[in-house]
Design a protein around this motif. Structure first.
Motif, PDB file in Angstrom:
ATOM      1  N   ARG A  62      41.590  28.378  50.189  1.00  0.00           N
ATOM      2  CA  ARG A  62      40.736  28.653  51.361  1.00  0.00           C
ATOM      3  C   ARG A  62      41.251  29.870  52.129  1.00  0.00           C
ATOM      4  NH1 ARG A  62      36.495  28.347  50.781  1.00  0.00           N
ATOM      5  NH2 ARG A  62      37.248  28.563  48.665  1.00  0.00           N
ATOM      6  N   TYR A  63      42.576  30.015  52.201  1.00  0.00           N
ATOM      7  CA  TYR A  63      43.156  31.198  52.848  1.00  0.00           C
ATOM      8  C   TYR A  63      42.730  32.472  52.131  1.00  0.00           C
ATOM      9  CZ  TYR A  63      46.682  34.884  53.099  1.00  0.00           C
ATOM     10  OH  TYR A  63      47.297  36.106  53.166  1.00  0.00           O
ATOM     11  N   ALA A  64      42.826  32.468  50.808  1.00  0.00           N
ATOM     12  CA  ALA A  64      42.450  33.653  50.029  1.00  0.00           C
ATOM     13  C   ALA A  64      40.971  33.964  50.180  1.00  0.00           C
ATOM     14  CB  ALA A  64      42.803  33.447  48.559  1.00  0.00           C
ATOM     15  N   ALA A  65      40.123  32.923  50.228  1.00  0.00           N
ATOM     16  CA  ALA A  65      38.674  33.131  50.311  1.00  0.00           C
ATOM     17  C   ALA A  65      38.243  33.696  51.655  1.00  0.00           C
ATOM     18  CB  ALA A  65      37.952  31.810  50.042  1.00  0.00           C
ATOM     19  N   ILE A  66      38.879  33.257  52.742  1.00  0.00           N
ATOM     20  CA  ILE A  66      38.442  33.654  54.079  1.00  0.00           C
ATOM     21  C   ILE A  66      39.190  34.883  54.586  1.00  0.00           C
ATOM     22  CG2 ILE A  66      38.375  32.911  56.503  1.00  0.00           C
ATOM     23  CD1 ILE A  66      37.818  30.090  55.458  1.00  0.00           C
ATOM     24  N   CYS A  67      40.476  34.954  54.298  1.00  0.00           N
ATOM     25  CA  CYS A  67      41.279  36.067  54.818  1.00  0.00           C
ATOM     26  C   CYS A  67      41.234  37.309  53.923  1.00  0.00           C
ATOM     27  CB  CYS A  67      42.727  35.618  55.021  1.00  0.00           C
ATOM     28  SG  CYS A  67      42.907  34.266  56.196  1.00  0.00           S
ATOM     29  N   ASN A  68      40.953  37.111  52.642  1.00  0.00           N
ATOM     30  CA  ASN A  68      40.873  38.252  51.714  1.00  0.00           C
ATOM     31  C   ASN A  68      39.638  38.117  50.814  1.00  0.00           C
ATOM     32  OD1 ASN A  68      43.661  39.668  52.085  1.00  0.00           O
ATOM     33  ND2 ASN A  68      44.167  37.494  51.834  1.00  0.00           N
ATOM     34  N   PRO A  69      38.444  38.094  51.400  1.00  0.00           N
ATOM     35  CA  PRO A  69      37.231  37.833  50.612  1.00  0.00           C
ATOM     36  C   PRO A  69      36.972  38.858  49.517  1.00  0.00           C
ATOM     37  CG  PRO A  69      36.668  38.624  52.814  1.00  0.00           C
ATOM     38  CD  PRO A  69      38.131  38.338  52.820  1.00  0.00           C
ATOM     39  N   LEU A  70      37.306  40.132  49.776  1.00  0.00           N
ATOM     40  CA  LEU A  70      37.051  41.181  48.791  1.00  0.00           C
ATOM     41  C   LEU A  70      37.997  41.090  47.591  1.00  0.00           C
ATOM     42  CD1 LEU A  70      36.421  44.238  51.165  1.00  0.00           C
ATOM     43  CD2 LEU A  70      34.733  42.732  50.090  1.00  0.00           C
ATOM     44  N   LEU A  71      39.166  40.520  47.818  1.00  0.00           N
ATOM     45  CA  LEU A  71      40.159  40.396  46.738  1.00  0.00           C
ATOM     46  C   LEU A  71      40.255  38.967  46.203  1.00  0.00           C
ATOM     47  CD1 LEU A  71      43.045  42.530  48.317  1.00  0.00           C
ATOM     48  CD2 LEU A  71      41.422  43.242  46.564  1.00  0.00           C
ATOM     49  N   TYR A  72      39.334  38.102  46.669  1.00  0.00           N
ATOM     50  CA  TYR A  72      39.425  36.678  46.344  1.00  0.00           C
ATOM     51  C   TYR A  72      39.462  36.416  44.841  1.00  0.00           C
ATOM     52  CZ  TYR A  72      38.093  31.740  46.059  1.00  0.00           C
ATOM     53  OH  TYR A  72      38.037  30.403  45.756  1.00  0.00           O
ATOM     54  N   THR A  73      38.515  36.986  44.113  1.00  0.00           N
ATOM     55  CA  THR A  73      38.458  36.727  42.666  1.00  0.00           C
ATOM     56  C   THR A  73      39.661  37.310  41.938  1.00  0.00           C
ATOM     57  OG1 THR A  73      37.059  38.698  42.408  1.00  0.00           O
ATOM     58  CG2 THR A  73      35.938  36.569  42.594  1.00  0.00           C
ATOM     59  N   ALA A  74      40.213  38.397  42.490  1.00  0.00           N
ATOM     60  CA  ALA A  74      41.403  38.993  41.872  1.00  0.00           C
ATOM     61  C   ALA A  74      42.648  38.142  42.150  1.00  0.00           C
ATOM     62  CB  ALA A  74      41.603  40.414  42.388  1.00  0.00           C
ATOM     63  N   ILE A  75      42.734  37.639  43.409  1.00  0.00           N
ATOM     64  CA  ILE A  75      43.892  36.817  43.771  1.00  0.00           C
ATOM     65  C   ILE A  75      43.857  35.476  43.043  1.00  0.00           C
ATOM     66  CG2 ILE A  75      45.038  35.595  45.661  1.00  0.00           C
ATOM     67  CD1 ILE A  75      44.041  37.802  47.542  1.00  0.00           C
ATOM     68  N   MET A  76      42.713  34.789  43.157  1.00  0.00           N
ATOM     69  CA  MET A  76      42.576  33.460  42.548  1.00  0.00           C
ATOM     70  C   MET A  76      41.986  33.600  41.143  1.00  0.00           C
ATOM     71  SD  MET A  76      43.903  31.635  44.868  1.00  0.00           S
ATOM     72  CE  MET A  76      43.592  30.048  44.118  1.00  0.00           C
ATOM     73  N   SER A  77      42.731  34.210  40.273  1.00  0.00           N
ATOM     74  CA  SER A  77      42.281  34.407  38.897  1.00  0.00           C
ATOM     75  C   SER A  77      42.290  33.066  38.159  1.00  0.00           C
ATOM     76  CB  SER A  77      43.207  35.378  38.176  1.00  0.00           C
ATOM     77  OG  SER A  77      44.511  34.839  38.067  1.00  0.00           O
ATOM     78  N   PRO A  78      41.503  32.938  37.084  1.00  0.00           N
ATOM     79  CA  PRO A  78      41.506  31.688  36.313  1.00  0.00           C
ATOM     80  C   PRO A  78      42.899  31.276  35.848  1.00  0.00           C
ATOM     81  CG  PRO A  78      39.672  33.068  35.645  1.00  0.00           C
ATOM     82  CD  PRO A  78      40.495  33.892  36.574  1.00  0.00           C
ATOM     83  N   THR A  79      43.707  32.261  35.470  1.00  0.00           N
ATOM     84  CA  THR A  79      45.067  31.958  35.014  1.00  0.00           C
ATOM     85  C   THR A  79      45.895  31.343  36.133  1.00  0.00           C
ATOM     86  OG1 THR A  79      44.998  33.782  33.433  1.00  0.00           O
ATOM     87  CG2 THR A  79      47.168  32.931  34.025  1.00  0.00           C
ATOM     88  N   LEU A  80      45.796  31.937  37.337  1.00  0.00           N
ATOM     89  CA  LEU A  80      46.557  31.415  38.479  1.00  0.00           C
ATOM     90  C   LEU A  80      46.083  30.011  38.844  1.00  0.00           C
ATOM     91  CD1 LEU A  80      48.649  31.808  40.717  1.00  0.00           C
ATOM     92  CD2 LEU A  80      46.844  32.822  42.126  1.00  0.00           C
TER      93      LEU A  80
END
Length: 313
Positions: free
Chosen positions: A123-141
């Motif tokens: 939720r932090y990644a989705a709201i605080c870094n929306p533009l990088l969300y898919t890059a941060i929360m990759s399927p591997t991670l």
């Protein structure tokens, strides 16, 4: 073996369950059976919906489907045995069965602690870094976070199991609970449990406090980000994506703290038993509702699924 302490090793335990309410046996059995069936069906339904709808193939719902699977396993370590005991004259469980039940119950509980922390970070990644969300929360991670939660949870429980097997139980063998939980087992042990209690406190800090700390830090950044959003609609949308997770976290950790942080006096046993019902039976049933009732994406996916089914006919 249900009498006073002696030198004979305990080979089985007697679970009192809800024997203090003999006139409500059928009512309680019906209620708990209904809750168990709803828990399994609702969580399976949510897993299936997330699986078949491509719109839900994002990290948030990947974690949610794993939480639903975890809840099915979690409640299944307790409910079947509890339900079968309602109509048994002697509600016994072997020493091996008791320790096995506690191992899986503890493993899944610790895994859920870690998974809820991972969902907070999502939720932090989705709201605080929306533009990088898919890059941060990759399927591997995402897979690594779920696998790490499981491995860590089972490892922590295995450490507890090894220490538990070193304890001696020489009577009495009556557990005033509906499943084999650690506080009740420690009360019955003839061994010095000081080291075990220290180890349990360390594990509590590692799993409980660390998970809560990760969640609190994540939501600290989330609140700061939401406050910067100028539109009321934007703030409401951001908050709604977190409300379900916060509710689940509060229920899970709140009931756990009540049971495990308060001393086991005679007056508190009934209260602890009721609180245990909340986090072992009720919460796994409520989680799919908590995450679905106010979730527009889940509702839209359900409507698409209904249309697909009706089109087939």
């Amino acid at each position: 073996m249900a009498g006073g302490r002696n030198s004979t090793a305990v080979m089985k335990f007697i679970l009192l369950g809800f024997s203090e309410f003999p006139k409500l046996t059928i009512v309680l059995f019906t209620i708990f059976l209904g809750i168990y069936l709803m828990t399994v069906s609702w969580n399976l339904g949510l897993i299936t919906l997330i699986r078949v709808d491509s719109h839900l193939h994002i990290p948030m719902y990947f974690f949610l489907s794993n939480l639903s699977f975890l809840d099915i396993c979690y409640v299944s370590t307790i409910a079947p045995k509890m339900l079968s005991d309602f109509f048994k004259k002697e509600k016994s469980i072997s020493f091996l069965g008791c320790t096995t039940q506690y191992f899986f119950f503890s493993s899944l509980g610790l895994t859920e602690c870690c998974l809820l922390a991972a969902m907070g970070y999502d939720r932090y990644a989705a709201i605080c870094n929306p533009l990088l969300y898919t890059a941060i929360m990759s399927p591997t991670l995402c897979v690594q976070m779920v696998a790490g939660s499981c491995i860590t949870g089972f490892l922590g429980s295995f450490i507890q199991l090894c220490a538990l097997l070193q304890l001696h139980f020489c009577g009495p063998n009556v557990i005033n609970h509906f499943f084999c939980d650690l506080p009740q087992l420690l009360i019955l042990s003839c061994s010095d449990t000081f080291f075990f209690q220290i180890m349990t406190s360390v594990l509590t800090v590692i799993f409980g406090l660390t998970s809560v700390l990760v969640i609190m830090i994540s939501y600290g950044y989330i609140v700061a980000t939401i406050l910067k959003i100028t539109s009321a609609e934007g703030r409401s949308k951001a908050f709604n994506t977190c409300a379900s997770h916060l509710t689940a976290v509060t229920l899970f950790f709140g009931s756990g703290i009540f049971v495990y942080m308060y001393p086991n006096s005679d007056d508190s046993l009934s209260q602890n038993k009721l609180a245990s019902v909340l986090y072992t039976i009720i919460i796994p049933m409520l989680n799919p509702l908590i995450y679905s009732l106010r979730n527009k994406e889940i509702k839209d996916a359900l409507n698409r699924w209904k249309k697909r089914i009706f089109c087939c006919y």
